[in-house]
Design an enzyme around this catalytic site. Structure first.
Site, PDB file in Angstrom:
ATOM      1  N   ARG A  15     -23.527   3.217   0.353  1.00  0.00           N
ATOM      2  CA  ARG A  15     -23.131   3.957  -0.751  1.00  0.00           C
ATOM      3  C   ARG A  15     -21.776   3.403  -1.289  1.00  0.00           C
ATOM      4  O   ARG A  15     -21.294   3.525  -2.133  1.00  0.00           O
ATOM      5  CB  ARG A  15     -23.038   5.452  -0.905  1.00  0.00           C
ATOM      6  CG  ARG A  15     -24.353   6.123  -0.909  1.00  0.00           C
ATOM      7  CD  ARG A  15     -24.219   7.609  -0.685  1.00  0.00           C
ATOM      8  NE  ARG A  15     -24.253   8.229   0.638  1.00  0.00           N
ATOM      9  CZ  ARG A  15     -23.875   9.403   0.973  1.00  0.00           C
ATOM     10  NH1 ARG A  15     -24.018  10.266  -0.037  1.00  0.00           N
ATOM     11  NH2 ARG A  15     -23.890   9.768   2.143  1.00  0.00           N
ATOM     12  N   GLY A 101     -15.820   8.089  12.261  1.00  0.00           N
ATOM     13  CA  GLY A 101     -14.735   7.074  11.606  1.00  0.00           C
ATOM     14  C   GLY A 101     -14.554   6.986  10.321  1.00  0.00           C
ATOM     15  O   GLY A 101     -13.563   6.597   9.921  1.00  0.00           O
ATOM     16  N   SER A 404      24.077 -25.364 -14.527  1.00  0.00           N
ATOM     17  CA  SER A 404      23.066 -25.135 -15.388  1.00  0.00           C
ATOM     18  C   SER A 404      22.229 -26.390 -15.498  1.00  0.00           C
ATOM     19  O   SER A 404      22.576 -27.460 -15.609  1.00  0.00           O
ATOM     20  CB  SER A 404      23.307 -24.557 -16.667  1.00  0.00           C
ATOM     21  OG  SER A 404      24.030 -23.424 -16.624  1.00  0.00           O
TER      22      SER A 404
END
Length: 470
Positions: A15, A101, A404
């Protein structure tokens, strides 16, 4: 005398509609069977046997040396699964606890309590039961006037009157070992499913005059199990709330628990503050005095004392004391951020060490690099680390300035106290105290633009004029 746990994990879980075995689906970042194995460890269980069947290789690889493995060759029911485990139950075992489990939320304290109840009452079996609002799909537990278990009826075999009963069987038991072995020999499969039900052992033991009692769980959430993705989400939500509550009780401030996610293996110190949208995963470690978030995801990341991390994703990174990271930073594996470092907006760091007091404030990429202490890395700076075949390393010395829009073409070394001028592409090493500039000469033509536009117009008259939409 020893205590042994038998964990039933033989069914694949159709499922779930997944190629992954059901018990290996994660709950708060950890396969659900490992939550159960952790609880058994904390309950000081002497031996653990996990019964596997379909896709057994997946389960065996996951649990490795944490438990012994028994194989149920055919899925003939829960009693048959426990039979498969019997050869691995040691002769010195006094109590056998049977669990599932796919029910990862049972607490160690409950497991210990079941074993203690069995011993103190000299019972052959203790059934963990629960009073639930909606018992649909679950076996019902019926007690006699003395409070002992009279019978357990699976829903498929129950009458309409029995199905109205709300005391359910969780499927978790504590057995006296010899009583379990004897009862299993008598279990038959004359039921609607043609299976050997472990629940029948309770009736068999009662008929033989053995004492079978029930312990009713105080917390219905503790016995929640997973059979589909909807139930997986519910168990995840319960586990997550437990984790959040636990950390808040330990001194962590969680501003909005509804939007905060902490996985099971995460560790937090007191006086951590988690702002909304925080997600902590894997083996993340957060030290005291830090503020994490808002909207930050840390995976397998270490954050030292006093750091502030906001709007950031970090994976397998280390963030130093009093560092500031974000907003909108990305720390990839191997990023090591030193003390008091500033990693600003739209900065990405990968496999690099950033020295103390260094600033990489915005719009930069630092990859495969060693950046020293007290370095300024300017906006738009890039370590060009990949030549199409191999990665190369960049080294920047202490007290340097990277302007930069600088490209550092690795492999390259910038010495201590060096200055790299904005707009420079560095292809050669720069020594200590060196000054590097690599700009193309600038050409400026005065009084040029209008004439230039006119020439363009004359060459392309069809593009001139005013057109609809312009």
């Amino acid at each position: 005398m020893a205590q042994t746990a038998v964990v039933l994990a033989a069914g694949h879980g159709t499922r779930m509609k997944s190629e992954t075995h059901k018990v290996l689906h994660p709950v708060c970042g950890k396969p659900m069977i490992h939550h159960l194995l952790d609880s058994l460890h904390d309950a000081r269980m002497d031996h653990v046997v996990v019964v596997v069947g379909q896709h057994r290789e997946q389960v065996e690889a996951s649990i490795k040396r944490r438990a012994q493995v028994a194989v149920q060759e055919q899925q003939l029911g829960t009693a048959d699964a426990v039979r498969a485990a019997l050869p691995l139950i040691t002769s010195d075992t006094e109590t056998v606890v049977v669990l599932y489990g796919d029910a990862p939320l049972i607490r160690p304290e409950t497991i210990v309590h079941l074993m203690r109840l069995r011993e103190e009452n000299r019972a052959a079996c203790v059934v963990l039961a629960a009073e639930v609002t909606n018992p649909k799909g679950l076996g019902r537990v019926f007690l006699d006037p003395r409070g002992q278990v009279e019978r357990i009826v699976e829903e498929k075999d129950a009458t309409p009157e029995e199905r109205a009963h709300r005391l359910i069987n969780t499927g978790i038991y504590a057995f006296r070992r010899d009583a379990l072995e004897e009862a299993l020999r008598e279990v038959k499969n004359d039921n609607a499913q043609g299976e050997y039900y472990l629940t029948d052992t309770a009736l068999i033991l009662s008929r033989r005059g053995e004492r079978v009692i029930a312990h009713i769980a105080e917390d219905e959430d503790e016995i929640a199990s997973v059979n589909n993705r909807v139930e997986l989400a519910r168990v995840e939500a319960i586990c997550r709330q437990r984790i959040l509550t636990g950390w808040m009780m330990e001194g962590v401030t969680v501003v909005d628990p509804g939007s905060t996610y902490i996985e099971a293996e995460v560790e937090l110190a007191p006086d951590v503050t988690l702002l909304p949208g925080t997600m902590l995963a894997g083996r993340t470690r957060i030290s005291s005095g830090t503020v994490i978030g808002p909207h930050t995801r840390l995976v397998d990341t270490v954050v030292r004392e006093g750091a502030r991390v906001q709007y950031t994703v970090a994976v397998e990174a280390v963030i130093g004391e009093n560092a500031e990271v974000g907003p909108f930073a990305y720390l990839r594996p191997g990023a090591e951020i030193g003390q008091r470092v500033k990693i600003g907006d739209f900065v990405e760091v990968k496999n690099s060490r950033i020295g103390d007091d260094t600033k990489v404030s915005h719009l930069a990429y630092v990859g495969d690099a060693e950046i020293g202490r007290n370095v300024n890395v300017g906006c738009g700076a890039i370590t060009v680390n990949y030549d199409g075949e191999r990665k190369h390393r960049t080294v920047v010395g202490d007290d340097s300035f990277i302007g930069s829009n600088v490209n550092l073409i690795a492999p390259v070394t910038i010495g201590k106290g060096a200055y790299v001028v904005a707009g420079t592409t560095v292809t050669d090493d720069v020594g200590d105290d060196g000054f590097a500039i690599g700009r193309a000469p600038q050409t400026t033509k005065p009084n040029y633009v209008r004439a230039w536009k006119a020439r363009r117009q004359n060459r392309n008259p069809e593009k001139g004029g005013n057109h609809c939409g312009h």
